[in-house]
Design a protein around this motif. Structure first.
Motif, mmCIF file in Angstrom:
data_model
loop_
_atom_site.group_PDB
_atom_site.id
_atom_site.type_symbol
_atom_site.label_atom_id
_atom_site.label_comp_id
_atom_site.label_asym_id
_atom_site.label_seq_id
_atom_site.Cartn_x
_atom_site.Cartn_y
_atom_site.Cartn_z
ATOM 1 N N ALA A 141 0.825 -1.203 0.000
ATOM 2 C CA ALA A 141 0.000 0.000 0.000
ATOM 3 C C ALA A 141 0.856 1.248 0.000
ATOM 4 O O ALA A 141 1.832 1.351 0.755
ATOM 5 C CB ALA A 141 -0.917 -0.005 1.211
ATOM 6 N N LYS A 142 0.480 2.196 -0.841
ATOM 7 C CA LYS A 142 1.117 3.506 -0.842
ATOM 8 C C LYS A 142 0.330 4.488 0.020
ATOM 9 O O LYS A 142 0.616 5.686 0.023
ATOM 10 C CB LYS A 142 1.203 4.024 -2.272
ATOM 11 N N PHE A 143 -0.664 3.967 0.733
ATOM 12 C CA PHE A 143 -1.564 4.826 1.492
ATOM 13 C C PHE A 143 -1.534 4.450 2.981
ATOM 14 O O PHE A 143 -1.235 3.319 3.346
ATOM 15 C CB PHE A 143 -2.996 4.691 0.969
ATOM 16 N N ALA A 144 -1.845 5.431 3.818
ATOM 17 C CA ALA A 144 -2.020 5.167 5.245
ATOM 18 C C ALA A 144 -3.338 4.423 5.441
ATOM 19 O O ALA A 144 -4.303 4.635 4.705
ATOM 20 C CB ALA A 144 -2.021 6.470 6.026
ATOM 21 N N TRP A 145 -3.367 3.567 6.469
ATOM 22 C CA TRP A 145 -4.521 2.678 6.656
ATOM 23 C C TRP A 145 -4.770 2.488 8.144
ATOM 24 O O TRP A 145 -3.845 2.376 8.938
ATOM 25 C CB TRP A 145 -4.214 1.345 5.984
#
Length: 473
Positions: A264-268
């Protein structure tokens, strides 16, 4: 290429009690101004998915439709309504079979959970585009989250080498103890299992056929016996219950050889506990998170305080450190952040006592609107009732209580016996014991009513419905 968002909206989020309850679970919690369910739907739309399929419990159908109704540009949606929870493998199998029937087997399915928080939608779209390409090539794709802490509450996947690129998954591992989680974090070869997937309907159906044929066969039987009415597919309780209770990880992902992870290139944030909710809010200089301005804090650090009441309420915190305080009209949670994972034990105790705070929230949502109990003592109960424009309660009567109604906002038609009375703000109606009655909002705005019940028994089950718009007779 057709893209389909499949949103799995199940579970009760018991670790987020007393806000999340069975009748109003975690997907309907608001964070950042909108529900987690709406945010999941909008993430799919941002990726270019033109159609949506939601798998949810039949009791949450009207709540789910309300979320879609409030969106400015809701997608075309198919609802798969489960009569009971049956884990992710049956849910995904049913969605894939319906996708094949409704669209085509080469449709790319983006499977999302309705209760995750992903603030950076643009970064999510970038990761999803990589997943789409791999899915078109026949891969079963899992979104992996690079761990930032030695988290013991998540499952992990191991890969061959530390890399920011997609690669095959070497193995799935269970939730580890702390030393093991620390080791995973140090190697850089482990990702948190996000529970978000991407694949074509054909690929996941072939994998189910090979690795979990009993799941696929039971799903086909459940779908064949289901009833379709417009955009809603409702399953027979018996046929649905024959499906194995198993996750998609156990059924397929751990066994298939074409599973790949996209880092993932995103915060989660899986919003799985109150500290996770706290982390989703901006903290003040003392590390406190207060979602509203009704909190006064003195000599308090690292504390999350959330207040949901029927009216303004001030909560004062003095000398507190690393606590979670959740205040609702009918329940109060005070916990140390280190013990937040144990909230489920509280819920289990309340379940054993058959306490209604496990099931019903303080504001109970119904297809026609809401009701909230404001005060109750022996012999009487006071409620606030809201009715949506154009909606009506069932025609009903009660064996053990009379009711007094005062309209405070909007315009109602109150049926008492066979007579109908137009009732405006400030006007009052009395419904005698065992008299049939009905409330209808004939205005363009929300109707608000104060109800006083008087009688020897005031339980919600003392309702005899004669006619009902929502099929509850």
């Amino acid at each position: 290429m057709r893209l389909l968002s499949v949103v799995l909206s199940g579970g009760t989020g018991s670790r987020l009690w007393p806000i999340s309850r069975q009748a109003l679970p975690k997907p309907f919690m608001k964070l950042g101004g909108s529900t987690l369910l709406q945010q999941a739907i909008e993430r799919g739309q941002a990726c270019g998915t033109g159609d949506l399929m939601i798998v949810t419990n039949k009791d949450h159908q009207f709540l789910t439709k309300d979320v879609l109704r409030q969106m400015s540009d809701p997608p075309s949606t198919t609802y798969l309504l489960e009569p009971k929870g049956r884990n992710t493998a049956p849910a995904i199998a049913l969605a894939a079979l319906q996708c094949e029937r409704q669209f085509s087997s080469d449709t790319v399915m983006l499977v999302l959970s309705a209760d995750h928080l992903v603030p950076d939608v643009e970064a999510f779209v970038a990761s999803a585009s990589v997943a789409f390409r791999l899915a078109q090539q026949g891969a079963l794709v899992l979104f992996g989250i690079a761990p930032t802490t030695p988290e013991t509450g998540f499952g992990y996947v191991e890969v061959e080498r530390a890399s920011r690129e997609s690669q095959p998954i070497k193995r799935f591992v269970e939730k580890p103890d702390l030393p093991t989680a620390q080791e995973y974090l140090a190697t850089g070869r482990y990702y948190w299992n996000s529970g978000m997937f991407c694949f074509t309907a054909a690929a996941i159906l072939a994998a189910l056929e090979q690795h979990a044929p009993e799941v696929l066969e039971a799903a086909r039987h459940a779908l064949d016996s289901a009833q379709t009415k417009g955009d809603v597919i409702s399953f027979d309780l018996h046929a649905f219950g024959l499906q194995p209770d198993i996750s998609i990880d156990y059924a397929v992902m751990e066994r298939a050889d074409n599973v790949r992870v996209v880092p993932a290139k995103f915060a989660w944030n899986d919003v799985g506990s109150w500290p996770a909710v706290a982390n989703a809010h901006p903290a003040d200089a003392s590390g406190n998170t207060f979602p509203d301005d009704h909190v006064v804090a003195v000599d308090t650090t690292g504390t999350h305080i959330q207040v949901e009441s029927h009216g303004p309420k001030i909560v004062a915190a003095l000398g507190l450190h690393d606590l979670v305080i959740i205040d609702t009209p009918d329940a109060l949670l005070v916990a140390h952040k280190d013990s937040a994972q144990q909230v489920k034990k509280v819920v289990d105790i309340l379940k054993a006592r058959s306490h209604e705070t496990v099931h019903l929230p303080a504001v109970v949502h119904r297809p026609w609107g809401t009701y909230a109990s404001l005060k109750e003592e022996d012999g009487y109960k006071v409620k606030r009732i809201t009715v949506k424009p154009g909606e009506a309660l069932s025609l009903q009567y009660h064996h053990q209580r009379a009711e007094h109604w005062v309209v405070v906002q909007g315009t109602a038609i109150v049926q008492i016996g066979d007579a109908e009375h137009k009732t405006r703000p400030g006007e009052y109606r009395y419904i005698p014991l065992e008299e049939k009655h009905r409330l209808t909002n004939i205005g363009h705005d929300e109707l608000v009513l104060i109800e006083v019940q008087c009688g020897s028994y005031l339980g919600e089950d003392d309702i005899v419905r004669l006619v009902d718009t929502y099929g509850r007779v």
